[in-house]
Scaffold this active site. Sequence first.
Site, PDB file in Angstrom:
ATOM      1  N   GLU A  70      23.667   7.576 -12.407  1.00 16.27           N
ATOM      2  CA  GLU A  70      22.525   7.642 -11.200  1.00 16.27           C
ATOM      3  C   GLU A  70      21.138   6.867 -11.772  1.00 16.27           C
ATOM      4  OE1 GLU A  70      24.457  10.475 -12.281  1.00 16.27           O
ATOM      5  OE2 GLU A  70      26.127  10.348 -10.724  1.00 16.27           O
ATOM      6  N   HIS A 112      25.660  15.238   0.740  1.00 15.76           N
ATOM      7  CA  HIS A 112      26.170  16.606   0.232  1.00 15.76           C
ATOM      8  C   HIS A 112      24.946  17.165  -0.237  1.00 15.76           C
ATOM      9  CE1 HIS A 112      29.700  14.189   0.344  1.00 15.76           C
ATOM     10  NE2 HIS A 112      30.131  15.334   0.055  1.00 15.76           N
ATOM     11  N   PHE A 169      22.362  14.534  -7.384  1.00 18.86           N
ATOM     12  CA  PHE A 169      22.010  13.607  -8.518  1.00 18.86           C
ATOM     13  C   PHE A 169      20.953  12.542  -8.164  1.00 18.86           C
ATOM     14  CE2 PHE A 169      26.698  14.879  -8.255  1.00 18.86           C
ATOM     15  CZ  PHE A 169      26.765  15.922  -9.172  1.00 18.86           C
TER      16      PHE A 169
END
Lengths: 272, 305
Positions: free
Chosen positions: B53, B104, B78
């Site tokens: 990431e 999420h 992330f």
Amino acid sequence: MEQENNIKYLENICKNVRKNIVKMIYYAKSGHPGGSLSCVEILVSLYKNIMNITLDEDGKRIDKFILSKGHASAVYYAVLSECGFIPKDDLLTFRKYDSYLEGHPSNKIPGVDVSSGSLGQGLSVANGMALSKKLDNKEGYVYCLLGDGELEEGQIWEALMSSNKYNLNNLIIFVDHNGLQIDGTTKDVKSVDNLDKKFEAFGLNVQKINGNNINEIINAVKNAKDYLNDRPNVIIADTVKGKGISFMENKVEWHGKALNDEELQIALNELK
Amino acid sequence: MKSTRKAYGEFLVETGSKNKNIVVFDADLAKATCTIDFKNKFPNRHFDMGISEQDMIGTACGMALSGKKVFASSFAMFAAGRAYEQVRNTAAYSHVDINICATHSGLGVGEDGATHQCIEDIALMNVIPDMKIFSPADDIATKKILNECLMLEGPKYIRLGRNEVPDVYSLNDNFRLGGSNTFGNGVDGTIFATGATVSIALDAKLILKSFGIDVRVVDLYSIKPVDVETIVKCASETKILVSVEDHNVIGGIGSVVSNVLCEKYPKKLVKIGVQDKFGKSGKADKLYELYGITKENIVRVFKES
């Protein structure tokens, strides 16, 4: 003969850049002389000989440079000044509260494309720029200068996997391999060794040169564009930290320290 | 009913067909973040950076600095957590025009549990100078806000969810930077909500009505900058103030509203959300019950106030 004259011309610029580096850090009373002096030849060769820093039809520079080891801002600004991006008089305002010449590069500074200096982040940005050129079939190369201590950052190795995945043969990475970092030698602090094998294993073409030798720098870039142009390239440039100032050479304590009055005079004398 | 991540995926395909300058980054989560349809349709403009990431944010910035319209996606944990310093130093400090679409978020992740439930991302992004934060409540809000993002320069964080959420908006509704939308004009209280909790707040509003308590719901879809004027107006016009969010109450919209009240209109605010605890595994609706992010809890607060 012409080549010889050219090298002499570049060496003179290097001398001038070194003078500016020590003066800037002296007046700022802080900064990073060692790692700025080690990569003078690399930046001068790039900006004054190798790179095409004119703009394309979209107003973007044809060749780009990312100083990932942003603490070497003194050499960066001094070289940008040699190219007309930063007025000479502004250099001595380095690191001061009323100056735009930040301790680490900010892209508010003319000629600087992205802020850097938090180590490990520049190669990903360089990849993105190289990838963008590929996507648009644009000419030009992206150059990125990493420190050897900086290779301890995990993001560098994430980025190298990306350079390889997208086969960025328009990317040329330099490693300023001076062997020292703040806490000691790169070997002692985190075993930064076998670099050629590491880079080869990550899918890059690797060259090892004397990074304080302008001829070798220019030739290595030629090779990267010529017979090594099938893959992304890394040039491991063995350099001397503090290069050009006798009392700073290979001395870890000159990573981040300003010169006093006496030291400045000695340094300027040596650079005559 | 549609998840905001699904709406994001649809937006990318719709807008990406018209605007060839749009590129999308992902970090081995294309199915989950819903960038997969864009990937299938425009494979040369979708970049899967693998489970990296930090590298993704940096590479996306390099692309943005070269003139592309960039959308970069991962889970909130992330995008905002792992890559925090890349977002701060490479993206925001350089004023890079990047859209970080983080799916999420919050306890809504459910079964994957605490390691994947980012209840800190609003706080993390809010303290970065120059960052803009959006948190859409449904399908229409997501698409309209993302369209707005295309017009806005600089770093943006768009907080999206995993689960399906009810439609609360119609095509006539509008969204702008620093705006909010108010449902109803009740004077007994205001419920400030964002993202997945907007529909929960609207359910609570209906129940409260049956008890003769008339409240309004304010959707703070633009968390930074936040709609100061509306917060002050609600504080002055309504009696009880409640915030409800799927985020730690420290640093979330409750804190954002409190900051405004503290400076402009001192008044008590009851903060419903994750009470400075880590999440856990379980179905999202069960977790919302366990952590008190429910219409029942909102109703209880009003009845006890």
